[in-house]
Design a protein around this motif. Structure first.
Motif, PDB file in Angstrom:
ATOM      1  N   ASP A  91      48.443  19.840  32.532  1.00  0.00           N
ATOM      2  CA  ASP A  91      48.179  18.873  31.467  1.00  0.00           C
ATOM      3  C   ASP A  91      46.993  19.360  30.625  1.00  0.00           C
ATOM      4  O   ASP A  91      45.846  19.340  31.077  1.00  0.00           O
ATOM      5  CB  ASP A  91      47.869  17.508  32.095  1.00  0.00           C
ATOM      6  CG  ASP A  91      47.713  16.395  31.062  1.00  0.00           C
ATOM      7  OD1 ASP A  91      47.377  16.708  29.899  1.00  0.00           O
ATOM      8  OD2 ASP A  91      47.917  15.228  31.427  1.00  0.00           O
ATOM      9  N   ASN A  92      47.251  19.795  29.390  1.00  0.00           N
ATOM     10  CA  ASN A  92      46.187  20.315  28.529  1.00  0.00           C
ATOM     11  C   ASN A  92      45.077  19.298  28.292  1.00  0.00           C
ATOM     12  O   ASN A  92      43.891  19.627  28.325  1.00  0.00           O
ATOM     13  CB  ASN A  92      46.758  20.753  27.171  1.00  0.00           C
ATOM     14  CG  ASN A  92      47.523  22.054  27.246  1.00  0.00           C
ATOM     15  OD1 ASN A  92      47.092  22.996  27.899  1.00  0.00           O
ATOM     16  ND2 ASN A  92      48.655  22.113  26.573  1.00  0.00           N
ATOM     17  N   GLU A  93      45.461  18.049  28.015  1.00  0.00           N
ATOM     18  CA  GLU A  93      44.461  17.030  27.704  1.00  0.00           C
ATOM     19  C   GLU A  93      43.576  16.728  28.913  1.00  0.00           C
ATOM     20  O   GLU A  93      42.358  16.568  28.782  1.00  0.00           O
ATOM     21  CB  GLU A  93      45.146  15.757  27.204  1.00  0.00           C
ATOM     22  CG  GLU A  93      45.859  15.915  25.870  1.00  0.00           C
ATOM     23  CD  GLU A  93      44.954  16.492  24.786  1.00  0.00           C
ATOM     24  OE1 GLU A  93      43.801  15.997  24.643  1.00  0.00           O
ATOM     25  OE2 GLU A  93      45.372  17.442  24.085  1.00  0.00           O
ATOM     26  N   LYS A  96      41.125  19.560  29.315  1.00  0.00           N
ATOM     27  CA  LYS A  96      40.017  19.533  28.347  1.00  0.00           C
ATOM     28  C   LYS A  96      38.965  18.496  28.753  1.00  0.00           C
ATOM     29  O   LYS A  96      37.756  18.746  28.642  1.00  0.00           O
ATOM     30  CB  LYS A  96      40.558  19.265  26.942  1.00  0.00           C
ATOM     31  CG  LYS A  96      41.219  20.505  26.316  1.00  0.00           C
ATOM     32  CD  LYS A  96      41.577  20.326  24.856  1.00  0.00           C
ATOM     33  CE  LYS A  96      42.867  19.572  24.685  1.00  0.00           C
ATOM     34  NZ  LYS A  96      43.343  19.571  23.282  1.00  0.00           N
ATOM     35  N   LYS A  97      39.416  17.337  29.215  1.00  0.00           N
ATOM     36  CA  LYS A  97      38.463  16.321  29.676  1.00  0.00           C
ATOM     37  C   LYS A  97      37.696  16.827  30.895  1.00  0.00           C
ATOM     38  O   LYS A  97      36.487  16.576  31.038  1.00  0.00           O
ATOM     39  CB  LYS A  97      39.210  15.025  30.007  1.00  0.00           C
ATOM     40  CG  LYS A  97      39.739  14.303  28.768  1.00  0.00           C
ATOM     41  CD  LYS A  97      40.536  13.063  29.151  1.00  0.00           C
ATOM     42  CE  LYS A  97      41.098  12.363  27.916  1.00  0.00           C
ATOM     43  NZ  LYS A  97      41.947  11.205  28.268  1.00  0.00           N
ATOM     44  N   SER A 116      45.710  26.954  29.948  1.00  0.00           N
ATOM     45  CA  SER A 116      46.216  26.389  28.696  1.00  0.00           C
ATOM     46  C   SER A 116      47.667  26.805  28.509  1.00  0.00           C
ATOM     47  O   SER A 116      48.081  27.868  28.960  1.00  0.00           O
ATOM     48  CB  SER A 116      45.379  26.876  27.511  1.00  0.00           C
ATOM     49  OG  SER A 116      45.964  26.470  26.289  1.00  0.00           O
ATOM     50  N   ASN A 121      45.229  25.171  22.141  1.00  0.00           N
ATOM     51  CA  ASN A 121      44.470  24.538  23.229  1.00  0.00           C
ATOM     52  C   ASN A 121      43.516  25.531  23.886  1.00  0.00           C
ATOM     53  O   ASN A 121      42.428  25.158  24.325  1.00  0.00           O
ATOM     54  CB  ASN A 121      45.434  23.961  24.267  1.00  0.00           C
ATOM     55  CG  ASN A 121      45.968  22.596  23.850  1.00  0.00           C
ATOM     56  OD1 ASN A 121      45.211  21.636  23.713  1.00  0.00           O
ATOM     57  ND2 ASN A 121      47.272  22.509  23.602  1.00  0.00           N
TER      58      ASN A 121
END
Length: 489
Positions: A91-93, A96-97, A116, A121
């Motif tokens: 999960d890219n998002e 990132k978090k 990524s 991303n």
């Protein structure tokens, strides 16, 4: 003081052992965890799937359930001596978090690796503080390409060995290009070694002169046995090989269209039909010596210090010490050859004396230079040794504001042209082909050469008139090819 008192006890020594935090235990996360454990590393795995976490614990992994995107999940690891955090969920998002939280909670020098799915991303993750971001699709593609390359290398090695087995106890003429350089000579020496391994008798044949002082030193110091083509009847050899050139009659004195047994080259070749049994032309590598080193490795042929020194020097000279047209294959071959080479001989090769003619031609090139924008052209007049031209072209490329050099000179029958460039906007080999003809010109992006028959100019008796007309013709053709119409006054 009593022996058993605390003060007499030595302070406890603790040993730091790296701990890696893996966020996400999918196929990639688990594969990394398995590899790290086999290396004896301590690790903690975090995943939001309770069933996965339970399975990991059953396999003796330290695993924790939690959402990697949430700050509270990572807070529980504050204070642990983490050597690295691997953010590897799909999960890219979430990734990132997690990177944002890692940079907020942990020491600044904590190494962070992230996964990524795409370039956009990847860039965002790098900007957020990930030290290294990988894309699984790229890794798979590279792995497959390496596997295919290995398979192709094995196939070519087997094919070459089979070709030589049919030639056992017969003869091979190894023809290198006119006025050969170290790459050509070293590659021919390697092919001769392969021939010897298959009980095939061979001779290395060349036409022209070995004029460059480094080339003379190369032959003398390594004791390379070269034979002039004029002293041998090529037709008496059972087979012919072309090395560091690919077309009969182009930069060699073989007959056009002649059948060739083997061809090895790294120069780009125009779309021409060549009658040959085996062709290996790789324009993507920096030297033919690289290609031949790979064959020696593939065929498990022992390389002595003379051959390894020759091949290493051939790679270094054709790539300008790995600054020109260099690929990973060149670096790999050089790395293999380096410990086998005679470094005292290499040091001698790097500092040969400069010939008087080379010095004279360099002086003429400096005096006669014409600069048009970033292009420098120089007519050095009459020459005996065409190997002086590339040396002058290399030297003049150091001048401020000059990105491309063309140095040319005249013999009794031909005009010889040598070019060098560090201008990323042009392909010098293609420009020389456009300017001076497909069959007599070519090379790489940064280094190229051409030769032109004097033709009607050969009837001109006055040498000064001849040189002036040659100068006008060469300069005009080159500038037209690069799109410059007039010489700046």
């Amino acid at each position: 003081m009593p022996t058993g008192s605390k003060d007499s006890e030595a302070p406890e020594k603790t040993r730091f052992k790296p701990v890696y935090l893996i966020l996400g235990s999918g196929s990639i996360g688990f594969a990394i965890a398995k590899e790290l454990r086999e290396m004896g590393k301590d690790l903690i795995i975090v995943d939001r799937d309770s069933q996965k976490v339970e399975t990991l614990r059953e396999e003796a992994y330290e695993a924790t359930e939690g959402d990697i995107a949430e700050l509270k999940t990572l807070k529980q690891f504050v204070g642990k001596k983490l050597s690295g955090v691997l953010v590897v969920s799909s999960d890219n998002e979430a990734n990132k978090k997690a990177i944002k939280n890692v940079r907020e909670l942990f020491e600044p020098d904590t190494y962070c690796v992230a996964r990524s799915s795409d370039v956009i991303n990847k860039q965002e993750m790098e900007e957020m503080g990930a030290n290294f971001v990988f894309m699984p699709s790229k890794i798979v593609a590279k792995s497959i390409s390496r596997s295919l390359g290995r398979a192709e290398s094995m196939m070519l090695g087997n094919k070459l060995s089979e070709w030589f087995k049919k030639l056992a106890n017969r003869t091979l003429g190894i023809v290198i290009h006119d006025n050969p350089d170290p790459d050509a000579m070293a590659s021919a020496l390697a092919l001769q070694k392969i021939a010897d391994h298959h009980e095939v008798r061979s001779k290395i044949l060349y036409h022209g002169e070995i004029g460059h002082q480094e080339n003379k030193a190369f032959v003398n110091l390594l004791g390379i046995d070269l034979n002039r083509m004029e002293d041998h009847d090529v037709e008496k050899f059972d087979e012919i090989a072309l090395v560091d050139c690919a077309v009969p009659g182009a930069n060699n004195i073989l007959e056009e269209g002649q059948h060739i047994g083997l061809i090895f080259d790294h120069h780009p070749v125009s779309e021409v039909e060549v009658n040959a049994d085996f062709i290996d032309v790789r324009p993507n590598v920096g030297a033919t010596s690289t290609i031949m080193t790979k064959y020696l490795q593939e065929l498990n042929i022992e390389i002595d210090d003379v051959l390894s020194t020759a091949l290493l020097y051939g790679i270094r000279t054709d790539t300008m010490d790995f600054k020109r047209n260099t690929e990973s294959a060149d670096l790999s071959a050089a790395s293999f050859l380096y410990p086998l080479a005679d470094h005292e001989v290499l040091e001698q090769l790097e500092r040969p004396s400069m010939s008087i003619e080379t010095l004279d031609v360099l002086g003429e090139a400096i005096n006669n230079r014409q600069v048009v924008g970033s292009y420098l052209l120089s007519n050095v007049g009459t020459i005996r040794d065409r190997d002086t031209l590339p040396q002058a072209a290399d030297y003049l490329l150091n001048l401020e504001g000059v990105f491309t050099t063309i140095v040319f000179g005249v013999t009794e029958e031909r005009i010889f042209i040598s070019g060098r460039s560090n201008d990323i906007r042009i392909n010098l080999g293609e420009i020389l082909k456009t300017a001076f003809g497909e069959g007599s010109a070519g090379g790489h992006n940064t280094a190229a050469a051409a030769q032109i028959s004097l033709g009607v100019f050969s009837d001109i008796k006055d040498r000064q008139t001849l040189l002036r007309l040659v100068d006008e013709a060469v300069v005009k053709k080159f500038l037209n090819a690069v799109g410059v119409e007039e010489v700046d006054e």
